[in-house]
Design a protein around this motif. Structure first.
Motif, short mmCIF file in Angstrom:
data_model
loop_
_atom_site.label_atom_id
_atom_site.label_comp_id
_atom_site.label_asym_id
_atom_site.label_seq_id
_atom_site.Cartn_x
_atom_site.Cartn_y
_atom_site.Cartn_z
N LYS A 31 -2.15 1.42 0.72
CA LYS A 31 -1.28 0.79 -0.20
C LYS A 31 -0.37 2.15 -1.15
O LYS A 31 0.51 1.68 -2.14
CB LYS A 31 -1.37 -0.33 -1.07
CG LYS A 31 -1.29 -1.97 -0.16
CD LYS A 31 -2.79 -3.15 -0.64
CE LYS A 31 -2.63 -3.94 0.41
NZ LYS A 31 -3.78 -4.83 -0.26
N TRP A 32 -0.70 2.49 -1.72
CA TRP A 32 -0.60 4.27 -2.00
C TRP A 32 0.68 4.55 -2.02
O TRP A 32 1.91 5.10 -2.55
CB TRP A 32 -1.78 4.74 -2.77
CG TRP A 32 -3.23 4.93 -3.55
CD1 TRP A 32 -3.29 3.37 -3.54
CD2 TRP A 32 -4.23 5.05 -3.66
NE1 TRP A 32 -4.52 3.29 -4.56
CE2 TRP A 32 -5.35 4.25 -4.66
CE3 TRP A 32 -4.29 6.45 -3.86
CZ2 TRP A 32 -5.72 5.05 -5.52
CZ3 TRP A 32 -4.97 7.13 -4.40
CH2 TRP A 32 -6.74 6.69 -5.24
N TYR A 35 3.47 2.73 -3.64
CA TYR A 35 4.44 3.11 -4.74
C TYR A 35 4.81 4.59 -4.04
O TYR A 35 5.40 4.05 -5.30
CB TYR A 35 2.46 3.03 -5.25
CG TYR A 35 2.40 1.80 -5.69
CD1 TYR A 35 2.08 1.34 -7.35
CD2 TYR A 35 0.83 1.72 -4.56
CE1 TYR A 35 1.43 0.43 -7.27
CE2 TYR A 35 0.04 0.15 -5.10
CZ TYR A 35 0.87 -0.37 -6.32
OH TYR A 35 -0.38 -1.65 -6.57
N LEU A 142 2.09 -4.03 -7.79
CA LEU A 142 3.48 -3.25 -6.94
C LEU A 142 4.54 -3.96 -6.95
O LEU A 142 5.32 -3.37 -7.79
CB LEU A 142 3.18 -3.08 -4.88
CG LEU A 142 4.96 -2.81 -4.34
CD1 LEU A 142 4.09 -1.33 -5.02
CD2 LEU A 142 4.47 -2.74 -2.75
#
Length: 439
Positions: A31-32, A35, A142
């Protein structure tokens, strides 16, 4: 010359290091990567998204395509649900006809056909979100990051336009911005406004700051001078009002009237250099068919319609250029600034029908989920995402929203968020219970 070579070599090495780090994150913190994608798409220089990396000696790959490829890999490796649950039949049919167009164009136009086809690469983002996220609450960090980055990056660009800083000197396209304050790219700024407008009653922390941020994003999106963005704002806001109860309809209507009056006063004096007119003059020509870009679009659309009539079934293959006569007798070759005509031209009416089927399916499933939710926090969140997506569907009539490089990943991620809500089991609750829960 030697300096440029060293700079190019250093940048190539930096990109390779980032790709290596991205591969590690794809396994341990997938999930990084989202970003980083958001940051790269919003930062004013556009260098981390629109920069080129050469592979196979001649093929230029945009940095954002590398990032998205890593995200796709991470979604497949860390998937939270079955792929078949996330992929609608309509999308498969559309991709099938797009591939036919690519196959037909590749034998004639070669790399040009592939370059036109690759603009649809970001569509995979509509699958990434429901694959990577199991529940909707996992999205909130997010979303907060996107909101903060939009305000910060929008402010940097605004200060550049006002001459306070020289950020425009470092932009990818010289002195013209290619991101949020460049006409239709202001669509990125409208989403925080729509989300805050819908969910404000459920925001408990930093309410005033969030409200000011939403209003500020609205002001910046209007300042872009894009008539497509303005129409999208009207359509998205009107749709949101229809989904609200009577009490909230009145509140939103009053808010919009106040914002509209403030914008009208500001627009009369705010001068837009790239259009050579004030914002008020720009919007006063919103329905004029003889003003600059409006005239240009009509000429381009007529040519696209003629092209579709010539090859209605499978369309013209990818790689085919569209040359048209513009007002004044000049001949130009550009994108038509209408995604629907573009898709119909290259994939035929069958492929276009599948694409519309896909869009309608997203809205249908979203509205169906709203009916099941009742009036609670999830209801207003989903309503905001549906209206944000509707906003882009409207602006796609006047510009490139589904295939433009620095905007389409966010647009298709919205479709993925709506899909995530429809796949998440949420118990229906009354407004009273929801207020007590989030009080």
């Amino acid at each position: 010359m030697e300096y440029q070579f060293m700079e190019s070599t250093t940048m190539k090495f930096t990109v390779e290091i980032l790709v290596a780090v991205g591969l590690v994150l794809a396994f341990i913190r997938p999930k990084w990567l989202l970003y980083f994608l958001v940051f790269s798409l919003l930062e004013p220089s556009r260098f981390l998204s629109l920069g080129n990396y050469v592979i196979l000696g001649t093929v230029n790959v945009k940095y954002y395509e590398i990032t998205i490829s890593l995200i796709y890999f991470s979604a497949l490796w860390n998937q939270k649900r079955s792929i078949k649950d996330c992929v609608p039949v309509s999308l498969v049919v559309f991709i099938f006809f797009a591939l036919i167009s690519l196959w037909r164009g590749n034998s004639i136009y070669g790399e040009a056909a592939f370059n036109q086809f690759r603009t649809f690469y970001s569509m995979g983002m509509c699958l990434v979100i429901p694959l990577l996220f199991k529940e909707t609450k996992e999205l909130r960090p997010l979303l907060i990051f996107f909101f903060i980055m939009t305000v910060i990056m929008g402010s940097i660009e605004f200060l550049g336009v006002m001459g306070v800083n020289k950020i425009n000197q470092f932009a990818m396209s010289g002195n013209r911005y290619t991101s949020m304050l460049s006409a239709s790219q202001g669509a990125m700024l409208a989403m925080p406004y729509i989300y805050v407008l819908s969910t404000f009653r459920y925001i408990n922390k930093n309410r005033i700051m969030v409200l000011l941020g939403g209003v500020y994003c609205f002001a910046l999106s209007v300042m872009t001078g894009s008539r497509g963005v303005l129409l999208g704002l009207i359509g998205g806001t009107a749709g949101l009002i229809l989904l609200m109860p009577i009490r909230k309809k009145v509140t939103i209507t009053i808010t919009i009237v106040l914002l509209g009056l403030s914008s009208f006063v500001f627009a009369k004096t705010f001068y837009i250099e790239r259009y050579g007119m004030t914002l008020g003059e720009r919007f006063s020509n919103i329905i004029s068919t003889h003003e600059g870009t409006a005239r240009w679009r009509l000429d381009a659309w007529r040519q696209m319609l003629d092209d579709i009539k010539e090859k209605p079934l499978l369309g013209s293959p990818f790689g085919t250029s569209s040359v048209f006569n513009v007002y004044g007798g000049n001949r130009e070759e550009h994108a038509p600034h209408n995604e629907y005509l573009k898709i119909a031209r290259y994939t035929g009416l069958i492929g276009f029908g599948a694409f519309i089927w896909f869009l309608v399916g997203i809205f249908f499933s979203g509205f169906k989920k709203l009916r099941k939710l009742g009036e609670n926090k999830e209801y207003y969140e989903l309503a905001a995402f549906i209206m944000c997506f509707l906003f882009h569907v409207i602006t796609a009539t006047f510009t490139q929203a589904f295939t433009t490089m620095d905007r389409s990943p966010i647009v298709w991620a919205l479709a993925g968020i709506i899909t995530l809500y429809t796949l998440t089991n949420t118990k229906k609750s009354s407004e009273k219970k929801t207020i007590q829960k989030y009080a």
